[in-house]
Design a protein around this motif. Sequence first.
Motif, PDB file in Angstrom:
ATOM      1  N   ILE A 100      18.138   0.613  11.936  1.00 52.28           N
ATOM      2  CA  ILE A 100      18.729   0.422  13.271  1.00 52.28           C
ATOM      3  C   ILE A 100      19.704  -0.755  13.261  1.00 52.28           C
ATOM      4  O   ILE A 100      20.757  -0.703  13.909  1.00 52.28           O
ATOM      5  N   ARG A 101      19.395  -1.804  12.536  1.00 50.51           N
ATOM      6  CA  ARG A 101      20.235  -3.009  12.563  1.00 50.51           C
ATOM      7  C   ARG A 101      21.589  -2.791  11.896  1.00 50.51           C
ATOM      8  O   ARG A 101      22.597  -3.313  12.358  1.00 50.51           O
ATOM      9  N   THR A 102      21.606  -2.019  10.801  1.00 55.31           N
ATOM     10  CA  THR A 102      22.859  -1.831  10.060  1.00 55.31           C
ATOM     11  C   THR A 102      23.505  -0.473  10.332  1.00 55.31           C
ATOM     12  O   THR A 102      24.654  -0.251   9.939  1.00 55.31           O
ATOM     13  N   CYS A 103      22.746   0.437  10.973  1.00 54.93           N
ATOM     14  CA  CYS A 103      23.212   1.808  11.214  1.00 54.93           C
ATOM     15  C   CYS A 103      23.643   2.459   9.899  1.00 54.93           C
ATOM     16  O   CYS A 103      24.712   3.072   9.806  1.00 54.93           O
ATOM     17  N   PRO A 122      13.445  -2.259  11.159  1.00 56.03           N
ATOM     18  CA  PRO A 122      13.486  -1.310  12.272  1.00 56.03           C
ATOM     19  C   PRO A 122      14.299  -0.072  11.877  1.00 56.03           C
ATOM     20  O   PRO A 122      15.412  -0.198  11.371  1.00 56.03           O
ATOM     21  N   HIS A 123      13.720   1.103  12.078  1.00 57.55           N
ATOM     22  CA  HIS A 123      14.373   2.330  11.642  1.00 57.55           C
ATOM     23  C   HIS A 123      13.922   3.517  12.474  1.00 57.55           C
ATOM     24  O   HIS A 123      12.975   3.420  13.251  1.00 57.55           O
ATOM     25  N   ARG A 148      13.452  10.971  15.497  1.00 56.69           N
ATOM     26  CA  ARG A 148      12.072  10.647  15.848  1.00 56.69           C
ATOM     27  C   ARG A 148      11.729   9.217  15.462  1.00 56.69           C
ATOM     28  O   ARG A 148      12.357   8.633  14.584  1.00 56.69           O
ATOM     29  N   MET A 149      10.686   8.689  16.140  1.00 59.41           N
ATOM     30  CA  MET A 149      10.123   7.380  15.797  1.00 59.41           C
ATOM     31  C   MET A 149       8.609   7.484  15.838  1.00 59.41           C
ATOM     32  O   MET A 149       8.060   8.079  16.756  1.00 59.41           O
TER      33      MET A 149
END
Length: 88
Positions: free
Chosen positions: A39-42, A24-25, A13-14
């Motif tokens: 999101i950037r580093t997963c 960003p997550h 979900r976001m």
Amino acid sequence: MPTISMFYGVIIRMYFAPNEHPPPHFHVYYAEFKALVDIRTCEIMEGNLPKKQAKLVLAWAELHQDELMANWSLVMNGEEPFKIQPLQ
């Protein structure tokens, strides 16, 4: 909070709110487990998941990183994110 993907009992979900905090997550739910994934580093930045589900979620995040970042841009503008293909 809209569900953007679901697979193997995992719900992704976001929030769509301009004041959602960086980085960003997205939010992950599996049974009684919760986690936030950058999101950037997963990578899991908060919470925890069982090892198997964590691997699935992080692999899915890497495959869909561009779509997740596009969704992040939408939610930062108060717009609803789009659905993303589940892990097959």
